[in-house]
Design a protein around this motif. Structure first.
Motif, PDB file in Angstrom:
ATOM      1  N   LYS A  60      -5.084  55.282   9.775  1.00 51.75           N
ATOM      2  CA  LYS A  60      -3.760  55.165  10.379  1.00 51.75           C
ATOM      3  C   LYS A  60      -3.752  54.156  11.524  1.00 51.75           C
ATOM      4  O   LYS A  60      -2.962  53.224  11.536  1.00 51.75           O
ATOM      5  N   CYS A  61      -4.643  54.360  12.501  1.00 51.08           N
ATOM      6  CA  CYS A  61      -4.664  53.469  13.668  1.00 51.08           C
ATOM      7  C   CYS A  61      -5.794  52.460  13.593  1.00 51.08           C
ATOM      8  O   CYS A  61      -5.863  51.551  14.413  1.00 51.08           O
ATOM      9  N   GLY A  62      -6.676  52.605  12.610  1.00 52.61           N
ATOM     10  CA  GLY A  62      -7.722  51.618  12.395  1.00 52.61           C
ATOM     11  C   GLY A  62      -8.916  51.736  13.320  1.00 52.61           C
ATOM     12  O   GLY A  62      -9.810  50.907  13.295  1.00 52.61           O
ATOM     13  N   ARG A  63      -8.949  52.769  14.124  1.00 53.98           N
ATOM     14  CA  ARG A  63     -10.061  52.926  15.057  1.00 53.98           C
ATOM     15  C   ARG A  63     -11.325  53.374  14.316  1.00 53.98           C
ATOM     16  O   ARG A  63     -11.264  54.182  13.404  1.00 53.98           O
ATOM     17  N   VAL A  64     -12.436  52.826  14.752  1.00 48.84           N
ATOM     18  CA  VAL A  64     -13.731  53.220  14.210  1.00 48.84           C
ATOM     19  C   VAL A  64     -14.509  53.885  15.325  1.00 48.84           C
ATOM     20  O   VAL A  64     -14.562  53.392  16.443  1.00 48.84           O
ATOM     21  N   PHE A  65     -15.064  55.031  15.044  1.00 42.04           N
ATOM     22  CA  PHE A  65     -15.838  55.709  16.072  1.00 42.04           C
ATOM     23  C   PHE A  65     -17.031  56.417  15.442  1.00 42.04           C
ATOM     24  O   PHE A  65     -17.033  56.718  14.250  1.00 42.04           O
ATOM     25  N   THR A  66     -18.015  56.676  16.250  1.00 43.70           N
ATOM     26  CA  THR A  66     -19.208  57.350  15.756  1.00 43.70           C
ATOM     27  C   THR A  66     -19.149  58.831  16.100  1.00 43.70           C
ATOM     28  O   THR A  66     -18.481  59.253  17.046  1.00 43.70           O
ATOM     29  N   GLY A  67     -19.816  59.599  15.309  1.00 39.74           N
ATOM     30  CA  GLY A  67     -19.838  61.029  15.549  1.00 39.74           C
ATOM     31  C   GLY A  67     -21.038  61.611  14.858  1.00 39.74           C
ATOM     32  O   GLY A  67     -21.992  60.923  14.545  1.00 39.74           O
ATOM     33  N   LYS A  68     -20.966  62.893  14.614  1.00 41.57           N
ATOM     34  CA  LYS A  68     -22.050  63.541  13.887  1.00 41.57           C
ATOM     35  C   LYS A  68     -21.948  63.162  12.420  1.00 41.57           C
ATOM     36  O   LYS A  68     -20.917  62.681  11.952  1.00 41.57           O
ATOM     37  N   ALA A  69     -23.009  63.446  11.702  1.00 41.64           N
ATOM     38  CA  ALA A  69     -23.076  63.055  10.306  1.00 41.64           C
ATOM     39  C   ALA A  69     -21.959  63.677   9.467  1.00 41.64           C
ATOM     40  O   ALA A  69     -21.395  63.035   8.595  1.00 41.64           O
ATOM     41  N   TYR A  70     -21.626  64.920   9.769  1.00 41.80           N
ATOM     42  CA  TYR A  70     -20.670  65.611   8.931  1.00 41.80           C
ATOM     43  C   TYR A  70     -19.383  65.974   9.668  1.00 41.80           C
ATOM     44  O   TYR A  70     -18.507  66.618   9.119  1.00 41.80           O
ATOM     45  N   SER A  71     -19.315  65.588  10.912  1.00 43.76           N
ATOM     46  CA  SER A  71     -18.116  65.882  11.683  1.00 43.76           C
ATOM     47  C   SER A  71     -17.880  64.769  12.704  1.00 43.76           C
ATOM     48  O   SER A  71     -18.825  64.278  13.313  1.00 43.76           O
TER      49      SER A  71
END
Ligand code: ZN
Length: 73
Positions: A60-71
């Motif tokens: 939707k907003c095109g943001r890319v972010f890192t997180g946990k592998a499954y969440s």
């Protein structure tokens, strides 16, 4: 993750030593989360998809972010 393992599926990186049973379970879990729509923490729109291991992208907003592998959180 080395790119050459990519075509073998998401469970391939765990190697043979974990056995088929574990790999099937991992694959099952990964498939489950792969198709889950996640709410974006920036625009609150349910359009977040996992694009790589621990990397998420909002359609939707095109943001890319890192997180946990499954969440993403
Ligand atoms: Zn968003």
């Amino acid at each position: 993750m080395p790119s050459h393992t990519k075509k073998l599926g998401p469970a391939a990186r765990f190697g043979a030593k974990y056995g088929k049973r574990i790999r099937d379970k991992v694959k099952e879990i990964e498939m489950q989360y792969k198709h889950r729509r996640v709410k974006c923490p920036f625009c609150n729109y349910k359009a977040v998809k996992r694009v790589a291991y621990g990397v998420w992208r909002c359609n939707k907003c095109g943001r890319v972010f890192t997180g946990k592998a499954y969440s993403p959180y």
